[in-house]
Write a protein that holds these residues in place. Structure first.
Motif, PDB file in Angstrom:
ATOM      1  N   VAL A   1       0.854  -1.185   0.000  1.00 26.63           N
ATOM      2  CA  VAL A   1       0.000   0.000   0.000  1.00 26.63           C
ATOM      3  C   VAL A   1       0.890   1.234   0.000  1.00 26.63           C
ATOM      4  O   VAL A   1       2.026   1.208   0.477  1.00 26.63           O
ATOM      5  CB  VAL A   1      -0.950   0.034   1.218  1.00 26.63           C
ATOM      6  CG1 VAL A   1      -1.986  -1.057   1.120  1.00 26.63           C
ATOM      7  CG2 VAL A   1      -0.171  -0.076   2.520  1.00 26.63           C
ATOM      8  N   CYS A   2       0.348   2.301  -0.550  1.00 27.99           N
ATOM      9  CA  CYS A   2       1.085   3.549  -0.680  1.00 27.99           C
ATOM     10  C   CYS A   2       0.866   4.401   0.571  1.00 27.99           C
ATOM     11  O   CYS A   2      -0.266   4.579   1.016  1.00 27.99           O
ATOM     12  CB  CYS A   2       0.600   4.282  -1.930  1.00 27.99           C
ATOM     13  SG  CYS A   2       1.509   5.766  -2.323  1.00 27.99           S
ATOM     14  N   LYS A   3       1.947   4.927   1.136  1.00 31.89           N
ATOM     15  CA  LYS A   3       1.869   5.789   2.309  1.00 31.89           C
ATOM     16  C   LYS A   3       2.404   7.167   1.949  1.00 31.89           C
ATOM     17  O   LYS A   3       3.496   7.296   1.402  1.00 31.89           O
ATOM     18  CB  LYS A   3       2.679   5.207   3.473  1.00 31.89           C
ATOM     19  CG  LYS A   3       2.676   6.096   4.723  1.00 31.89           C
ATOM     20  CD  LYS A   3       3.559   5.521   5.814  1.00 31.89           C
ATOM     21  CE  LYS A   3       3.584   6.429   7.041  1.00 31.89           C
ATOM     22  NZ  LYS A   3       4.470   5.892   8.096  1.00 31.89           N
ATOM     23  N   LEU A   4       1.618   8.191   2.259  1.00 29.05           N
ATOM     24  CA  LEU A   4       2.025   9.569   1.992  1.00 29.05           C
ATOM     25  C   LEU A   4       2.273  10.270   3.313  1.00 29.05           C
ATOM     26  O   LEU A   4       1.386  10.361   4.160  1.00 29.05           O
ATOM     27  CB  LEU A   4       0.940  10.305   1.201  1.00 29.05           C
ATOM     28  CG  LEU A   4       1.224  11.769   0.841  1.00 29.05           C
ATOM     29  CD1 LEU A   4       2.442  11.855  -0.072  1.00 29.05           C
ATOM     30  CD2 LEU A   4       0.011  12.396   0.167  1.00 29.05           C
ATOM     31  N   SER A   5       3.490  10.752   3.504  1.00 27.01           N
ATOM     32  CA  SER A   5       3.848  11.423   4.749  1.00 27.01           C
ATOM     33  C   SER A   5       4.740  12.617   4.435  1.00 27.01           C
ATOM     34  O   SER A   5       5.811  12.462   3.839  1.00 27.01           O
ATOM     35  CB  SER A   5       4.578  10.451   5.685  1.00 27.01           C
ATOM     36  OG  SER A   5       4.974  11.100   6.875  1.00 27.01           O
ATOM     37  N   ASP A   6       4.278  13.814   4.826  1.00 26.21           N
ATOM     38  CA  ASP A   6       5.033  15.048   4.591  1.00 26.21           C
ATOM     39  C   ASP A   6       5.426  15.206   3.127  1.00 26.21           C
ATOM     40  O   ASP A   6       6.529  15.652   2.799  1.00 26.21           O
ATOM     41  CB  ASP A   6       6.297  15.079   5.473  1.00 26.21           C
ATOM     42  CG  ASP A   6       5.963  15.097   6.959  1.00 26.21           C
ATOM     43  OD1 ASP A   6       4.932  15.690   7.316  1.00 26.21           O
ATOM     44  OD2 ASP A   6       6.725  14.507   7.747  1.00 26.21           O
ATOM     45  N   GLY A   7       4.510  14.815   2.241  1.00 24.04           N
ATOM     46  CA  GLY A   7       4.747  14.986   0.811  1.00 24.04           C
ATOM     47  C   GLY A   7       5.591  13.904   0.174  1.00 24.04           C
ATOM     48  O   GLY A   7       5.808  13.919  -1.038  1.00 24.04           O
ATOM     49  N   ALA A   8       6.079  12.941   0.975  1.00 22.47           N
ATOM     50  CA  ALA A   8       6.916  11.863   0.441  1.00 22.47           C
ATOM     51  C   ALA A   8       6.113  10.563   0.387  1.00 22.47           C
ATOM     52  O   ALA A   8       5.332  10.264   1.293  1.00 22.47           O
ATOM     53  CB  ALA A   8       8.156  11.671   1.306  1.00 22.47           C
ATOM     54  N   ILE A   9       6.313   9.806  -0.681  1.00 19.24           N
ATOM     55  CA  ILE A   9       5.594   8.545  -0.872  1.00 19.24           C
ATOM     56  C   ILE A   9       6.515   7.373  -0.567  1.00 19.24           C
ATOM     57  O   ILE A   9       7.671   7.347  -0.989  1.00 19.24           O
ATOM     58  CB  ILE A   9       5.065   8.430  -2.312  1.00 19.24           C
ATOM     59  CG1 ILE A   9       3.973   9.476  -2.558  1.00 19.24           C
ATOM     60  CG2 ILE A   9       4.515   7.038  -2.582  1.00 19.24           C
ATOM     61  CD1 ILE A   9       3.433   9.470  -3.976  1.00 19.24           C
ATOM     62  N   SER A  10       6.011   6.429   0.186  1.00 23.36           N
ATOM     63  CA  SER A  10       6.748   5.198   0.460  1.00 23.36           C
ATOM     64  C   SER A  10       5.777   4.032   0.351  1.00 23.36           C
ATOM     65  O   SER A  10       4.562   4.211   0.296  1.00 23.36           O
ATOM     66  CB  SER A  10       7.385   5.246   1.860  1.00 23.36           C
ATOM     67  OG  SER A  10       6.393   5.434   2.858  1.00 23.36           O
ATOM     68  N   TRP A  11       6.344   2.825   0.306  1.00 21.67           N
ATOM     69  CA  TRP A  11       5.517   1.624   0.159  1.00 21.67           C
ATOM     70  C   TRP A  11       5.642   0.758   1.399  1.00 21.67           C
ATOM     71  O   TRP A  11       6.735   0.561   1.923  1.00 21.67           O
ATOM     72  CB  TRP A  11       5.949   0.835  -1.077  1.00 21.67           C
ATOM     73  CG  TRP A  11       5.606   1.537  -2.349  1.00 21.67           C
ATOM     74  CD1 TRP A  11       6.430   2.328  -3.100  1.00 21.67           C
ATOM     75  CD2 TRP A  11       4.349   1.541  -3.009  1.00 21.67           C
ATOM     76  NE1 TRP A  11       5.765   2.820  -4.178  1.00 21.67           N
ATOM     77  CE2 TRP A  11       4.482   2.353  -4.158  1.00 21.67           C
ATOM     78  CE3 TRP A  11       3.120   0.946  -2.747  1.00 21.67           C
ATOM     79  CZ2 TRP A  11       3.429   2.574  -5.039  1.00 21.67           C
ATOM     80  CZ3 TRP A  11       2.072   1.156  -3.623  1.00 21.67           C
ATOM     81  CH2 TRP A  11       2.232   1.962  -4.754  1.00 21.67           C
ATOM     82  N   LEU A  12       4.503   0.269   1.861  1.00 18.30           N
ATOM     83  CA  LEU A  12       4.459  -0.597   3.030  1.00 18.30           C
ATOM     84  C   LEU A  12       3.802  -1.917   2.661  1.00 18.30           C
ATOM     85  O   LEU A  12       2.913  -1.952   1.801  1.00 18.30           O
ATOM     86  CB  LEU A  12       3.642   0.048   4.155  1.00 18.30           C
ATOM     87  CG  LEU A  12       4.137   1.358   4.766  1.00 18.30           C
ATOM     88  CD1 LEU A  12       3.096   1.867   5.760  1.00 18.30           C
ATOM     89  CD2 LEU A  12       5.471   1.158   5.453  1.00 18.30           C
ATOM     90  N   PRO A  13       4.217  -3.020   3.297  1.00 17.74           N
ATOM     91  CA  PRO A  13       3.468  -4.269   3.115  1.00 17.74           C
ATOM     92  C   PRO A  13       2.011  -4.045   3.499  1.00 17.74           C
ATOM     93  O   PRO A  13       1.708  -3.284   4.421  1.00 17.74           O
ATOM     94  CB  PRO A  13       4.168  -5.241   4.072  1.00 17.74           C
ATOM     95  CG  PRO A  13       5.553  -4.684   4.230  1.00 17.74           C
ATOM     96  CD  PRO A  13       5.390  -3.188   4.172  1.00 17.74           C
TER      97      PRO A  13
END
Length: 256
Positions: free
Chosen positions: A6-18
């Motif tokens: 799933v896509c995580k958006l934090s402080d304008g940055a995108i990361s991927w999490l299981p």
């Protein structure tokens, strides 16, 4: 599915999490701070028919909209600078103004916006932003009727500008949903999964590029892939210019 993320958006940055670690905000409040729905309401809505879901969604959106007495937003747009003026105006708004009533005036056009100019603006601006010639979106390899993000968008616009245009697209689509405006352009299905916070899996690659998906499926069935002499590098065609991108740090030296 172990390949689900799933896509995580934090402080304008995108990361991927299981997918097992993903958390989706499941409650929403109106402009007065009153809760409109929670997880239980969403679960209940899933059991409704499509027409009932649509009516429920519209009712929620109506509660989110600010009253005319709370103020409205007037946009003055030059028809020959439609996209530039629209981006500047919409991106300059605070989040609270996205819930307010929007009215449009095309400079040189004396018509008063009673709803028709707003519909015209949505139609024109979405047609422009999704135009493949602009360089932000491209037709899907697997489905010519859908659009996907142009991976080379930074090559057609500056690094900062192309991301701002995507944020602008998000605001426009969100406002269209809130106001019940029709958008004729369609994105590839996995884009909607991103927006909803649903897990994206390996199977979704088939909707992006079926040939590439089948090739990787073939790799999965091989006992020994070392004979292919593959490394963790992908080659992209940036408007005719072949560029290699490492999928992991030092990927060009890591055998698959």
């Amino acid at each position: 599915d172990k390949s689900a993320y799933v896509c995580k958006l934090s402080d304008g940055a995108i990361s991927w999490l299981p997918a097992s670690e993903g958390v989706v905000q499941s409650n929403l409040r109106d402009t007065q701070g009153r809760e409109l729905f929670n997880f239980a309401d969403i679960a209940s809505a899933q059991k409704k028919s499509f027409n009932e879901k649509s009516a429920w969604f519209k009712a929620v959106c109506n509660h989110l909209l600010a009253d005319w007495s709370d103020g409205h937003i007037q946009f003055n747009i030059r028809s020959d600078h439609l996209l530039q003026d629209s981006v500047q105006s919409v991106m300059g708004l605070p989040k609270s103004d996205l819930r307010k009533i929007w009215r449009f005036q095309f400079i040189g056009n004396r018509a008063i916006d009673a709803g028709g100019l707003k519909r015209e603006w949505f139609e024109q601006v979405t047609s422009k932003i999704f135009d493949p010639d602009v360089g932000l979106w491209q037709t899907s390899v697997s489905n010519q009727g859908c659009l996907q993000i142009q991976s080379a968008s930074a090559a057609t616009l500056s690094d900062d500008d192309h991301l701002m245009y995507y944020r602008f697209t998000g605001r426009v689509l969100g406002k269209a949903l809130l106001d019940g405006e029709h958008v004729t352009k369609r994105m590839v299905p996995y884009m909607y999964k991103y927006l909803l916070g649903w897990p994206v899996t390996f199977a979704d690659l088939r909707l992006h590029d079926n040939i590439y998906y089948n090739s990787l499926q073939h790799f999965k069935g091989m006992d020994d892939v070392s004979m292919l002499c593959q490394t963790f590098v992908t080659t992209e065609d940036i408007f005719g210019d072949k560029q290699d991108t490492e999928l992991v740090p030092g990927g060009s030296s890591v055998d698959v």
